[in-house]
Design a protein around this motif. Structure first.
Motif, PDB file in Angstrom:
ATOM      1  N   ARG A 102       0.819  -1.212   0.000  1.00 21.17           N
ATOM      2  CA  ARG A 102       0.000   0.000   0.000  1.00 21.17           C
ATOM      3  C   ARG A 102       0.851   1.259   0.000  1.00 21.17           C
ATOM      4  NH1 ARG A 102      -2.311  -4.261   1.923  1.00 21.17           N
ATOM      5  NH2 ARG A 102      -4.562  -4.506   2.137  1.00 21.17           N
ATOM      6  N   HIS A 103       2.177   1.076   0.126  1.00 26.13           N
ATOM      7  CA  HIS A 103       3.059   2.230   0.234  1.00 26.13           C
ATOM      8  C   HIS A 103       4.330   2.034  -0.595  1.00 26.13           C
ATOM      9  CE1 HIS A 103       0.458   3.455   3.554  1.00 26.13           C
ATOM     10  NE2 HIS A 103       0.594   2.241   4.038  1.00 26.13           N
ATOM     11  N   GLY A 104       4.174   1.512  -1.805  1.00 26.08           N
ATOM     12  CA  GLY A 104       5.310   1.373  -2.709  1.00 26.08           C
ATOM     13  C   GLY A 104       5.871  -0.015  -2.846  1.00 26.08           C
ATOM     14  N   GLY A 105       5.515  -0.928  -1.932  1.00 25.86           N
ATOM     15  CA  GLY A 105       5.936  -2.320  -2.069  1.00 25.86           C
ATOM     16  C   GLY A 105       7.405  -2.587  -1.782  1.00 25.86           C
ATOM     17  N   HIS A 106       8.080  -1.657  -1.082  1.00 29.33           N
ATOM     18  CA  HIS A 106       9.524  -1.797  -0.896  1.00 29.33           C
ATOM     19  C   HIS A 106       9.876  -3.042  -0.091  1.00 29.33           C
ATOM     20  CE1 HIS A 106      13.688  -0.639  -0.728  1.00 29.33           C
ATOM     21  NE2 HIS A 106      13.671  -0.563   0.589  1.00 29.33           N
ATOM     22  N   GLU A 107       9.185  -3.302   1.030  1.00 20.74           N
ATOM     23  CA  GLU A 107       9.518  -4.451   1.866  1.00 20.74           C
ATOM     24  C   GLU A 107       9.158  -5.767   1.184  1.00 20.74           C
ATOM     25  OE1 GLU A 107       7.795  -3.820   5.701  1.00 20.74           O
ATOM     26  OE2 GLU A 107       9.425  -2.511   6.340  1.00 20.74           O
ATOM     27  N   ALA A 108       8.085  -5.769   0.394  1.00 22.08           N
ATOM     28  CA  ALA A 108       7.760  -6.975  -0.370  1.00 22.08           C
ATOM     29  C   ALA A 108       8.863  -7.285  -1.370  1.00 22.08           C
ATOM     30  CB  ALA A 108       6.421  -6.795  -1.092  1.00 22.08           C
ATOM     31  N   MET A 109       9.421  -6.242  -1.990  1.00 19.92           N
ATOM     32  CA  MET A 109      10.515  -6.440  -2.932  1.00 19.92           C
ATOM     33  C   MET A 109      11.780  -6.905  -2.210  1.00 19.92           C
ATOM     34  SD  MET A 109      10.928  -6.254  -6.221  1.00 19.92           S
ATOM     35  CE  MET A 109       9.760  -5.051  -6.843  1.00 19.92           C
ATOM     36  N   GLU A 110      12.018  -6.368  -1.018  1.00 13.35           N
ATOM     37  CA  GLU A 110      13.182  -6.801  -0.238  1.00 13.35           C
ATOM     38  C   GLU A 110      13.089  -8.278   0.101  1.00 13.35           C
ATOM     39  OE1 GLU A 110      14.657  -2.817   2.174  1.00 13.35           O
ATOM     40  OE2 GLU A 110      13.185  -4.152   3.112  1.00 13.35           O
ATOM     41  N   LEU A 111      11.888  -8.746   0.393  1.00 13.19           N
ATOM     42  CA  LEU A 111      11.688 -10.157   0.690  1.00 13.19           C
ATOM     43  C   LEU A 111      12.070 -11.020  -0.515  1.00 13.19           C
ATOM     44  CD1 LEU A 111      10.642 -12.257   2.714  1.00 13.19           C
ATOM     45  CD2 LEU A 111       8.357 -11.891   1.793  1.00 13.19           C
ATOM     46  N   ALA A 112      11.670 -10.570  -1.695  1.00 11.60           N
ATOM     47  CA  ALA A 112      12.049 -11.289  -2.919  1.00 11.60           C
ATOM     48  C   ALA A 112      13.558 -11.276  -3.102  1.00 11.60           C
ATOM     49  CB  ALA A 112      11.360 -10.652  -4.130  1.00 11.60           C
ATOM     50  N   ASP A 113      14.190 -10.138  -2.830  1.00 13.06           N
ATOM     51  CA  ASP A 113      15.642 -10.030  -2.987  1.00 13.06           C
ATOM     52  C   ASP A 113      16.381 -10.977  -2.052  1.00 13.06           C
ATOM     53  OD1 ASP A 113      15.311  -8.042  -4.872  1.00 13.06           O
ATOM     54  OD2 ASP A 113      15.635  -6.389  -3.471  1.00 13.06           O
ATOM     55  N   SER A 228      16.980 -16.207 -11.822  1.00 13.87           N
ATOM     56  CA  SER A 228      15.994 -15.721 -12.793  1.00 13.87           C
ATOM     57  C   SER A 228      14.596 -16.249 -12.503  1.00 13.87           C
ATOM     58  CB  SER A 228      16.415 -16.115 -14.213  1.00 13.87           C
ATOM     59  OG  SER A 228      16.382 -17.527 -14.376  1.00 13.87           O
ATOM     60  N   HIS A 229      14.517 -17.333 -11.721  1.00 14.00           N
ATOM     61  CA  HIS A 229      13.223 -17.913 -11.370  1.00 14.00           C
ATOM     62  C   HIS A 229      12.361 -16.924 -10.580  1.00 14.00           C
ATOM     63  CE1 HIS A 229      10.244 -20.898 -10.411  1.00 14.00           C
ATOM     64  NE2 HIS A 229      10.532 -20.905  -9.128  1.00 14.00           N
ATOM     65  N   PHE A 230      13.019 -15.957  -9.920  1.00 15.07           N
ATOM     66  CA  PHE A 230      12.288 -14.999  -9.089  1.00 15.07           C
ATOM     67  C   PHE A 230      11.886 -13.744  -9.854  1.00 15.07           C
ATOM     68  CE2 PHE A 230      14.759 -17.594  -6.196  1.00 15.07           C
ATOM     69  CZ  PHE A 230      13.831 -17.918  -5.223  1.00 15.07           C
ATOM     70  N   ASP A 231      12.213 -13.681 -11.121  1.00 12.13           N
ATOM     71  CA  ASP A 231      11.897 -12.483 -11.892  1.00 12.13           C
ATOM     72  C   ASP A 231      10.387 -12.255 -12.016  1.00 12.13           C
ATOM     73  OD1 ASP A 231      14.531 -11.940 -12.211  1.00 12.13           O
ATOM     74  OD2 ASP A 231      14.697 -12.759 -14.239  1.00 12.13           O
ATOM     75  N   HIS A 236       5.989  -8.585 -11.282  1.00  8.40           N
ATOM     76  CA  HIS A 236       4.603  -8.366 -10.870  1.00  8.40           C
ATOM     77  C   HIS A 236       4.525  -7.256  -9.824  1.00  8.40           C
ATOM     78  CE1 HIS A 236       0.406  -9.319 -10.254  1.00  8.40           C
ATOM     79  NE2 HIS A 236       0.614  -9.494  -8.967  1.00  8.40           N
ATOM     80  N   LEU A 237       5.435  -7.264  -8.860  1.00  7.13           N
ATOM     81  CA  LEU A 237       5.443  -6.216  -7.838  1.00  7.13           C
ATOM     82  C   LEU A 237       5.747  -4.859  -8.455  1.00  7.13           C
ATOM     83  CD1 LEU A 237       7.297  -8.047  -4.922  1.00  7.13           C
ATOM     84  CD2 LEU A 237       4.884  -7.407  -5.002  1.00  7.13           C
ATOM     85  N   ASN A 238       6.681  -4.835  -9.400  1.00 13.75           N
ATOM     86  CA  ASN A 238       6.992  -3.576 -10.081  1.00 13.75           C
ATOM     87  C   ASN A 238       5.779  -3.037 -10.830  1.00 13.75           C
ATOM     88  OD1 ASN A 238       9.647  -3.009  -9.329  1.00 13.75           O
ATOM     89  ND2 ASN A 238      10.506  -4.364 -10.880  1.00 13.75           N
ATOM     90  N   ALA A 239       5.034  -3.937 -11.451  1.00 10.16           N
ATOM     91  CA  ALA A 239       3.847  -3.511 -12.195  1.00 10.16           C
ATOM     92  C   ALA A 239       2.788  -2.928 -11.265  1.00 10.16           C
ATOM     93  CB  ALA A 239       3.269  -4.698 -12.964  1.00 10.16           C
ATOM     94  N   LEU A 240       2.718  -3.469 -10.045  1.00 10.95           N
ATOM     95  CA  LEU A 240       1.728  -2.984  -9.086  1.00 10.95           C
ATOM     96  C   LEU A 240       2.135  -1.673  -8.428  1.00 10.95           C
ATOM     97  CD1 LEU A 240       0.771  -6.266  -7.205  1.00 10.95           C
ATOM     98  CD2 LEU A 240      -0.740  -4.896  -8.622  1.00 10.95           C
ATOM     99  N   THR A 241       3.426  -1.548  -8.114  1.00 10.80           N
ATOM    100  CA  THR A 241       3.862  -0.438  -7.275  1.00 10.80           C
ATOM    101  C   THR A 241       4.872   0.483  -7.929  1.00 10.80           C
ATOM    102  OG1 THR A 241       5.669  -1.763  -6.326  1.00 10.80           O
ATOM    103  CG2 THR A 241       3.536  -1.902  -5.238  1.00 10.80           C
TER     104      THR A 241
END
Length: 248
Positions: A102-113, A228-231, A236-241
């Motif tokens: 709801r605020h840019g998805g930064h922590e969700a992206m960090e989890l993926a990283d 690359s499996h995590f791309d 998807h997160l980039n498209a949302l946020t």
């Protein structure tokens, strides 16, 4: 009136610091007494005497330690040293990831990283210890995913087990638990975002490619394919946020 109420915040912060200190004291006591998983803790009265605090304070600290997975409170039986539990960590990570959407998805992206770095970074070590039995199980899981994909059926259970089995040769229980934590957090974020794999067949094929690199003991290729499996989730997160901000 405003001046009279001003000290309330420092007092509250001081109480929080004392509670955290007490939690540390209780964990030190567990270590000092050489207690192990499943062993009974000292009674509340004994803790009060040993630590020099009141019963309500001890109870509050024990409740926090139970939430952290350090102790297990069994009502009517007592308090025991808890087995390793990561449920609270999984819930916390999932909540933070979902909240960040709801605020840019930064922590969700960090989890993926973090998960990407963890799996790609350790795959070479896992390959070194891979046995024929491990490879047979990985191939069986790939074939299961391919069969389910061909039928248009979701294969998330087999997917999770494949990633767990990739690192089973390391005999690292902490790693296995962390992978499960990440998987649980991911599953909740996927539900939150409505993420669906664009093609089950393509997803199954990615696992086939990872397996083949592992089977051939090609560490660099395996690491690239795992990474690359995590791309998909990242895109998807980039498209949302939108893309994560670049640090200055």
């Amino acid at each position: 009136m405003a001046q009279d109420s001003a000290p309330a915040r420092p007092a509250s912060l001081g109480a929080q610091r004392r509670l955290r200190s007490l939690q540390g004291d209780i964990m030190d006591l567990i270590l000092d007494r050489n207690l192990d998983v499943g062993d009974p803790m000292p009674t509340e009265a004994e803790l009060c005497t040993a630590l020099g605090v009141g019963r309500n304070t001890v109870r509050e600290a024990l409740k926090v330690l139970q939430a952290l997975g350090v102790v297990e409170i069994r009502h009517g039986f007592g308090t025991f040293v808890a087995a390793a539990g990561f449920e609270s960590l999984a819930s916390s990570l999932a909540f933070r990831g979902r909240l960040s959407l709801r605020h840019g998805g930064h922590e969700a992206m960090e989890l993926a990283d973090v998960r990407q770095a963890l799996e790609a970074g350790l795959i070479g070590m896992a390959i070194d210890r891979m046995t024929s039995e491990h490879l047979e199980e990985l191939e069986r899981l790939v074939e299961e995913m391919e069969g389910l994909a061909a039928a248009g059926t979701n294969f998330s259970v087999a997917d999770q087990e494949f990633h767990r089995q990739l690192y089973t040769p390391l005999h690292n229980e902490l790693l296995t638990n962390l992978l499960d934590v990440f998987w649980s957090a991911y599953a909740q974020i996927h539900r939150e975002t409505g993420f669906e794999v664009a093609s089950l067949q393509d997803n199954a094929h990615q696992h086939r490619l990872i397996f083949e690199a592992v089977r051939d003991k090609d560490k660099e290729l395996a690491a690239r394919r795992v990474s690359s499996h995590f791309d998909g989730i990242r895109d998807h997160l980039n498209a949302l946020t939108g893309p994560a901000p670049v640090a200055p």
